[in-house]
Design a protein around this motif. Structure first.
Motif, PDB file in Angstrom:
ATOM      1  N   LYS A  69     -15.285 -31.994 -42.480  1.00  0.00           N
ATOM      2  CA  LYS A  69     -15.839 -30.874 -43.726  1.00  0.00           C
ATOM      3  C   LYS A  69     -16.297 -31.502 -44.839  1.00  0.00           C
ATOM      4  O   LYS A  69     -16.655 -31.345 -45.789  1.00  0.00           O
ATOM      5  N   HIS A  70     -16.437 -33.090 -44.742  1.00  0.00           N
ATOM      6  CA  HIS A  70     -16.936 -33.844 -45.774  1.00  0.00           C
ATOM      7  C   HIS A  70     -17.608 -35.189 -45.324  1.00  0.00           C
ATOM      8  O   HIS A  70     -17.090 -36.202 -45.103  1.00  0.00           O
TER       9      HIS A  70
ATOM     10  N   THR B 277      -6.180 -30.852 -44.040  1.00  0.00           N
ATOM     11  CA  THR B 277      -7.721 -30.946 -44.123  1.00  0.00           C
ATOM     12  C   THR B 277      -8.337 -29.489 -44.454  1.00  0.00           C
ATOM     13  O   THR B 277      -9.426 -29.257 -44.824  1.00  0.00           O
ATOM     14  N   ARG B 278      -7.388 -28.494 -44.379  1.00  0.00           N
ATOM     15  CA  ARG B 278      -7.939 -27.088 -44.644  1.00  0.00           C
ATOM     16  C   ARG B 278      -7.395 -26.405 -45.879  1.00  0.00           C
ATOM     17  O   ARG B 278      -6.062 -26.366 -46.130  1.00  0.00           O
TER      18      ARG B 278
ATOM     19  N   GLU C 196     -10.028 -29.098 -49.641  1.00  0.00           N
ATOM     20  CA  GLU C 196     -10.847 -30.326 -50.614  1.00  0.00           C
ATOM     21  C   GLU C 196     -10.667 -29.798 -51.970  1.00  0.00           C
ATOM     22  O   GLU C 196     -10.851 -30.654 -52.864  1.00  0.00           O
TER      23      GLU C 196
ATOM     24  N   LEU D 282     -14.123 -29.238 -37.417  1.00  0.00           N
ATOM     25  CA  LEU D 282     -15.022 -30.333 -37.377  1.00  0.00           C
ATOM     26  C   LEU D 282     -14.869 -30.901 -38.706  1.00  0.00           C
ATOM     27  O   LEU D 282     -14.107 -30.669 -39.686  1.00  0.00           O
TER      28      LEU D 282
ATOM     29  N   ASP E  78     -20.864 -30.292 -44.509  1.00  0.00           N
ATOM     30  CA  ASP E  78     -19.874 -29.665 -44.007  1.00  0.00           C
ATOM     31  C   ASP E  78     -20.125 -29.450 -42.431  1.00  0.00           C
ATOM     32  O   ASP E  78     -20.815 -28.313 -42.357  1.00  0.00           O
TER      33      ASP E  78
ATOM     34  N   GLU F  23     -11.818 -32.059 -56.856  1.00  0.00           N
ATOM     35  CA  GLU F  23     -11.586 -32.297 -55.421  1.00  0.00           C
ATOM     36  C   GLU F  23     -10.393 -33.241 -55.265  1.00  0.00           C
ATOM     37  O   GLU F  23     -10.114 -34.208 -56.133  1.00  0.00           O
TER      38      GLU F  23
END
Lengths: 164, 838
Positions: free
Chosen positions: B156-157, A154-155, A82, B154, B167, A71
């Protein structure tokens, strides 16, 4: 008469430029789609494209790829999103250079390049690790892992414009 | 049975069955579902299961079906599609599941669900075993009409607790997790927040997701919205090798599947990546507790004992197995028959058999159990729950009594199943000296809109046997209801009891069952939350707590301590262990017991070897080798076999299977329990683990065997007579002192649980619970550090005030880094006034 014809052909080729290449000093240009040794690509900002999803390993008909994921955190970021590849190995002795891994990759992280001179004196040397496979960051881009501002990457899958 | 028509074909299905279940079982027609789950009430929220539904037209006057021109019954189709999951089958029901209308509707539902689903399947832990993925491939549209950038972005964690991540983007709002916690577990800690597109799962407990069953929500989640912190990015599901196993932690013997994969960090060896439930409808259905799921890390702990060790002065030095066997044989020969064995509850039958043979060969029968607190295992063998028992069958008209046990902490799986029995209408009585979680359920009159019945009994610490013995006079109403129940199960523990007290309680409970005729048949009889996964195996192999008491009082020359930790559990261990000349420990970890050891020998954990356990319902269950051994560790039976060979007793068996074969031939209880018999499986309802993961979740179907239940003597027709109960002296505190009541916590600091670092935030700091009046008298405020003195020992813990009985201080075991009493003991508590390190 025939013998003259024969010699004529010989003399004609004698004057032509030779087709033999002095390999390895000389090399033929590669077809752009030639499938040689793999590269793990980076984005322009230096982050790794690989997200450690292991789909290349699943697609591999020779079972040559080994991926272990971990991660990301914003303090220690390797790739956007992530997940990143903690371990990425290709056994070049097993690889049949079919390019299925390239097809399976959702982020176009793995690409087959043009290097083809792969010879080893030890079987262990044939296992290419992530450090060997990954490109160096282009230009001034910082490498990985690195600290980033929170909430930016974030993606895992880059935003794709809708195909119209 | 009723006749229904599915896609033009007639089928006979059980009356009142759910249409989705009926179509699957009778017609093999898998109606796709997201929110429906065969273990829960249908809600019809996801609309995925819509079908065309019609009823045969009935003539009102003749009550006969109206026939059309072809002589077929005329069907009245409903004008709109219906959700199959909310339909119960009725005679004359007609269903169409494969028409264009239905297919279009399914496609639309999928397209709608995907409008905001992130499609990050490559990084999703569910990817590869995801119902949404599978159903999209089967029924979904090839593309989307929605604009990608309109998708909701939104978080995710979101850690819902320490163990589960949410998620928010992936959630499809099926409420399976919310309903599971509410309907099945009864810990109503999840909820929906907001509405419409803003709807999110939240936890309303502090700490978040506060339940012992949270991991199951990740199995039934039809998308990757809920995933465990343990398996986070551990592997892709298709890369895992599934190995059938049994939970080594408690008496339930939950069936599990160990998912293993090779790992670079472990030197390229196979390691357990996650623990998943394996279906066994008799034992754990498709659920497991969080301790079972997350408590596997000890199998790969670096702290394990890795080499055979030999005492040299004050330290233990590594040596070879050959050396150990030769030396041990010498010591054993010198000791003659002055040899004893103490075995813990987590040891396998194969190990016990070899130990028993070794002792017998030397002329000793001193075989003890650890901890020596739970008596009456012999009564479980006589009048235990009958063969074929399934707690799932308990319901209306049945009754359950749980006495002197905190099942939530001791055997969470039983607590889950007994709570569900109460949901189905069983009468639940909880008797204890203090408040327990199960008591909350017993006091409820209504749950989820349905009436439930129960009662509670509170008694003084140590009086459980008295209450059980005099139940008919003290609580005539409750006793009458219990005695008059169709089926009665009594779960009797040992909390607050001495060994004599525990034996008296078990005898009293057995007497009650015998006199009311609730023995010798399925779903009737006695159960006991014996510590460890093989408490009953210890009994069948002849290991008893009485022997342990005798061993403690008369230390032998040579003592073999097999997978037991007296040094960790008993404050007086130093006194009796140091009197033993040679202590041989078979240990997973170097611990306070190995301090006294002449030989500390490393054994393999359950994941590294084959073996069998007997669970609290006397089901013999088999587990398989999942990963390679740590260091030079050997299975305990092989170590003992090595000693026997060195003694010239017998040649070692080649495998655990061969040991079990011998056991099945020589021990009557284990007749018909060869590895082959234990590996037998049969079809179970509901079907899980197949290609239709959307139906039952990602619990695995059982390929490793359902196990064989040992018959009780009552099953065999020999119901024992009611025996006298010798009521023991009630443990009392000395004047001016408090009675320390040892209790069990599921999450503790034992060696096998400590390596599960993930769960550490949930392990409580060492504490003592006091009564308000006592605390006031001692001048103790909640959170104060207090020093507890018992015998010659003291321990420092934090104090809490939590309505314990007056004069009683609840001191949970295995939380402090020092041994605390495992029997009720008198002790003093004083506030620590000098500054202490927090």
């Amino acid at each position: 008469m025939n013998i003259i014809k024969g010699f004529a052909t010989t003399f004609k080729h004698l004057l032509e430029e030779p087709v033999t290449l002095q390999y390895p000093e000389q090399m033929k240009p590669f077809n752009p789609r030639y499938k040689g040794r793999h590269h793990l690509r980076r984005y322009e900002n230096g982050l790794e494209k690989c997200i450690g999803c292991s789909l290349c390993a699943a697609a591999c008909p020779a079972d040559a790829i080994w991926v272990e994921a971990a991660e990301n955190t914003d303090e220690e970021r390797y790739s956007p999103g992530e997940r990143y590849a903690k371990t990425y190995e290709i056994n070049m002795l097993r690889c049949i250079f079919c390019g299925y891994c390239e097809d399976a990759c959702p982020t176009q992280a793995i690409e087959l390049g043009h290097e083809h001179q792969l010879s080893f004196t030890d079987r262990r040397d044939a296992i290419f690790t992530k450090e060997m496979l990954i490109d160096t960051p282009v230009g001034k881009a910082e490498g990985t892992p690195r600290q980033v501002e929170p909430g930016v990457y974030t993606r895992s899958i880059p935003d794709m414009p809708d195909a119209k | 049975m009723v006749k229904i028509v599915i896609d033009g074909k007639d089928y006979e299905v059980p009356a009142g069955a759910n249409l989705v279940d009926a179509a699957k079982n009778a017609a093999g027609n898998d109606i796709p579902v997201f929110c429906y789950h065969p273990k829960m009430e249908p809600v019809g929220m996801c609309r995925m299961c819509i079908v065309e539904l019609g009823m045969e037209e009935i003539d009102r006057e003749t009550k006969q079906p109206v026939l059309d021109d072809k002589g077929q019954p005329k069907v009245r189709w409903m004008p709109k599609l219906q959700t199959a999951c909310t339909q119960k089958v009725t005679p004359g029901m007609h269903v169409r599941t494969a028409t264009k209308l239905v297919e279009d509707a399914r496609q639309n539902v999928i397209e709608f669900l995907l409008t905001s689903h992130p499609l990050d399947c490559p990084i999703c832990d569910k990817g590869g075993e995801c119902p949404l993925q599978n159903l999209t491939m089967a029924h979904g549209p090839g593309g989307s009409r929605m604009v990608f950038n309109d998708k909701l972005k939104l978080d995710k964690h979101v850690p819902l607790g320490d163990l589960i991540y949410l998620d928010e983007e992936r959630c499809i709002q099926c409420a399976r997790c919310v309903r599971f916690q509410d309907e099945i577990v009864g810990d109503d800690v999840l909820a929906f927040h907001e509405r419409g597109r803003s709807l999110q799962i939240i936890t309303n407990s502090d700490p978040g997701f506060d339940t012992y069953f949270s991991g199951n929500t990740t199995d039934i989640c039809p998308v990757g919205a809920l995933t465990t912190a343990d398996f986070r990015f551990g592997a892709r599901p298709w890369e895992l090798t599934e190995v059938p196993s049994i939970c080594p932690h408690d008496a339930a013997g939950s069936n599990i599947s160990l998912s293993t994969r090779l790992d670079r960090d472990a030197g390229g060896k196979a390691v357990i990546k996650r623990v998943m439930p394996r279906q066994n409808e008799y034992v754990n259905e498709i659920w497991i507790s969080d301790k079972t799921r997350f408590g596997h890390h000890f199998t790969r702990s670096e702290d394990r004992l890795l080499h055979p060790m030999l005492r040299r002065g004050d330290t233990l030095a590594p040596t070879t197995w050959k050396d150990v066997f030769a030396r041990v044989a010498g010591d054993l020969k010198a000791a003659g028959s002055d040899v004893a064995v103490i075995a813990g509850g987590a040891i396998t039958n194969e190990d016990l058999w070899e130990l028993k043979q070794l002792a017998a060969g030397l002329g000793s029968e001193r075989l003890g159990t650890w901890t020596p607190t739970y008596g009456g295992a012999d009564l479980v063998a006589k009048v235990g729950v009958g063969k074929g028992t399934n707690l799932k069958d308990l319901g209306k008209g049945d009754a359950v009594l749980v006495i002197a046990s905190d099942l939530e902490e001791e055997v969470p799986m039983w607590r889950l199943r007994l709570k569900q029995a109460q949901d189905r209408g069983a009468y639940l009585v909880v008797a204890n000296a203090r408040h327990t979680r199960l008591e909350d359920f017993a006091t409820q009159k209504e749950r989820n809109g349905k009436p439930v019945s129960g009662a509670t009994i509170r008694y003084n610490v140590g009086e459980a046997a008295h209450v059980m013995h005099e139940l008919k006079t003290r609580y005539p109403e409750i006793a009458e209801k219990l005695a008059g129940a169709t089926n009665l199960v009594i779960v009797a523990g040992a909390e607050g009891l001495t060994l004599d007290g525990s034996k008296a309680l078990m005898q009293a409970a057995a007497n009650f069952l015998i006199s009311s005729g609730h023995v010798g048949k399925a779903n009737n009889g006695l159960m006991s939350p014996l510590p460890g996964a093989n408490g009953m195996g210890l009994h069948y192999m002849g290991f008893t707590p009485e022997n342990t008491q005798h061993i403690m009082a008369n230390p032998p020359k040579v003592l073999i301590v097999a997978q037991a930790e007296p040094g960790e559990d008993d404050p007086t261990a130093a006194a009796w262990l140091s009197k033993v000349e040679t202590v041989i420990t078979l240990s997973l970890f170097p611990d306070k017991t190995t301090h006294y050891a002449t030989y500390a020998l490393p054994i393999q954990s359950f994941a590294e070897r084959d073996g069998t356990f007997v669970n609290g319902e006397r089901r013999v269950q088999r587990f398989y080798t999942a990963q390679g051994p740590m260091g030079e560790a050997l299975p305990a039976w092989k170590i003992v076999a090595g000693m026997r060979e060195a003694l010239g007793q017998a040649k070692p068996k080649v495998s655990a299977a061969a040991v079990m074969l011998e056991i099945s031939n020589k021990v009557p209880a284990f007749a018909g329990c060869t590895y082959k018999d234990l590996a037998k499986v049969e079809k179970q309802f509901p079907d899980v683990g197949g290609a239709d993961l959307y139906y039952g979740g990602t619990a695995y179907d059982n390929k490793g065997g359902l196990g064989v239940q040992i018959a009780t003597s009552a099953d065999a027709g020999e119901t024992p007579a009611v025996a006298d109960v010798t009521l023991p002296a009630v443990p009392k505190a000395k004047d001016g002192e408090l009675l320390l009541l040892p209790t069990t916590r599921l999450y503790n600091r034992s060696h096998v649980f400590k390596p599960s670092v993930l769960v550490h935030p949930r392990v409580l700091l060492p504490y003592v619970e006091l009564n308000e009046a006592d605390a006031h008298k001692l001048g103790v405020q909640p959170g104060d550090v207090v020093e507890i003195a018992f015998g010659d020992d003291t321990v420092r813990v934090r104090a809490g005030i939590n309505g314990t009985p007056a004069g009683v201080a609840v001191l949970p075991r295995e939380l402090a880094d020092k041994a605390t009493p495992f029997l009720p003991t008198s002790g003093t508590i004083k506030k620590v006034t000098e500054p202490v390190l927090a």
